[in-house]
Design a protein around this motif. Structure first.
Motif, PDB file in Angstrom:
ATOM      1  N   TYR A 127      49.422  50.676  70.136  1.00  0.00           N
ATOM      2  CA  TYR A 127      49.688  52.075  69.783  1.00  0.00           C
ATOM      3  C   TYR A 127      50.973  52.558  70.464  1.00  0.00           C
ATOM      4  O   TYR A 127      51.803  53.221  69.851  1.00  0.00           O
ATOM      5  N   TYR A 134      42.426  54.708  65.462  1.00  0.00           N
ATOM      6  CA  TYR A 134      42.611  54.465  66.891  1.00  0.00           C
ATOM      7  C   TYR A 134      42.145  55.637  67.757  1.00  0.00           C
ATOM      8  O   TYR A 134      41.412  55.448  68.724  1.00  0.00           O
ATOM      9  N   GLU A 135      42.563  56.835  67.402  1.00  0.00           N
ATOM     10  CA  GLU A 135      42.243  58.013  68.221  1.00  0.00           C
ATOM     11  C   GLU A 135      40.729  58.229  68.305  1.00  0.00           C
ATOM     12  O   GLU A 135      40.204  58.577  69.359  1.00  0.00           O
TER      13      GLU A 135
END
Lengths: 203, 203
Positions: free
Chosen positions: A128, A151-152
């Motif tokens: 990331y 991802y978050e």
């Protein structure tokens, strides 16, 4: 006595496994075999249509002994599975670096975070930071439902666990925050379409 | 009789190899071991400094038999090396998808193109089409000189061979068209710096 893999997974003899879970081309895996097959098929489709170049990484194996019979291929006679240090799949999609881990669970109400390793989460953090696109693909195999976990979202649930919170991601949270994928024919799992909707553009 | 690996490489027993070429952590390789070590070190440095996330892919191995001794790790007792379908290294560098193959040659005047497989060249073509950054890193091990071969240069020489031309890239051509890398301490091989100069900006 229960026999376990180095990673703690239980061993089940092959003839006790449902047919779809038996040894594939590459290696024996208790879970993930069918999702992996579907993703390999999808990646093959993406490659053939010049949509993306994404491959599964080989399973890391520590080779200890190799024999060299006359006039035939080298035979590895002692080797061990190693813990992967990264995620399973990576590649490139229209200039974007793609990196994901694919996991199946038989659980019907939540995805247990123990299915992820901390070094894999660490790897996704690094990806990331380099402006790559890390994510998870989760299959609830009993429900036959597939999700992309951005991802978050993954990081928020991982941090919640490390702060003493729940050790899984609830199905309800998937429904609210993840991207559900519909199975298709070609490709089987069109996760790049799901990813495009995540990024706010058309695949 | 000469014993060969499935890929046609000659086998040399370990105790006849110079120390630096013996089995490393991962697998036995006749060539490429030292260059591979240097690149792994460099990648470790890049990772630790948040410069890039680039890893070597595990060697693909076809597992045939696995034993499960009581109370200990699964032992693979029959397995074979498979031909890799992609390049050795890939990852992400500041949003760019990086993909390369690393090769060593003892030849002092040219790099023989037989060291590359057509499926690897095919893979690099696909990566290029997806706006990734494919290239080669070549070490002339006797001369101890290192070069980055940009994709376009590699393809031109590959096509020349297929058109009936020479089956290698001359050292002179490396000197004229490739990017020579100087060895350093940290990282050992600063190939991203070489790549930056290729792209016309600072690393």
């Amino acid at each position: 006595m229960t026999i376990r893999y180095p990673n703690g997974r239980k061993y089940r003899p092959q003839n006790q496994l449902p047919k779809r879970q038996r040894v594939g081309n590459e290696t024996y895996r208790n879970r993930g075999q069918t999702l992996e097959d579907e993703l390999n098929e999808s990646n093959q489709y993406y490659l053939s249509r010049n949509i993306a170049v994404i491959h599964k990484k080989p399973v890391p194996i520590q080779v200890v002994k190799v024999n060299y019979p006359h006039r035939s291929a080298a035979v590895i006679t002692e080797a061990y599975y190693r813990t992967p240090s990264t995620t399973d799949f990576n590649g490139v999609w229209n200039g974007k670096y793609i990196d994901f881990e694919a996991k199946e669970t038989k659980n019907k109400t939540a995805f247990p975070l123990q299915n992820l390793h901390s070094h894999q989460v660490e790897h996704m953090k690094n990806v990331y930071k380099q402006n790559g696109l890390p994510f998870l693909i989760i299959r609830f195999s009993t429900l036959n439902r597939y999700f992309i976990v951005p991802y978050e979202m993954m990081l928020a649930k991982w941090d919640r666990m490390n702060d003493g919170g729940r050790k899984s991601i609830a199905l309800k949270e998937f429904e609210d925050e993840a991207i559900e994928l519909q199975l298709g024919f070609m490709p089987t799992i069109d996760y790049l379409k799901g990813l495009a909707s995540l990024l706010g553009h058309e695949a």
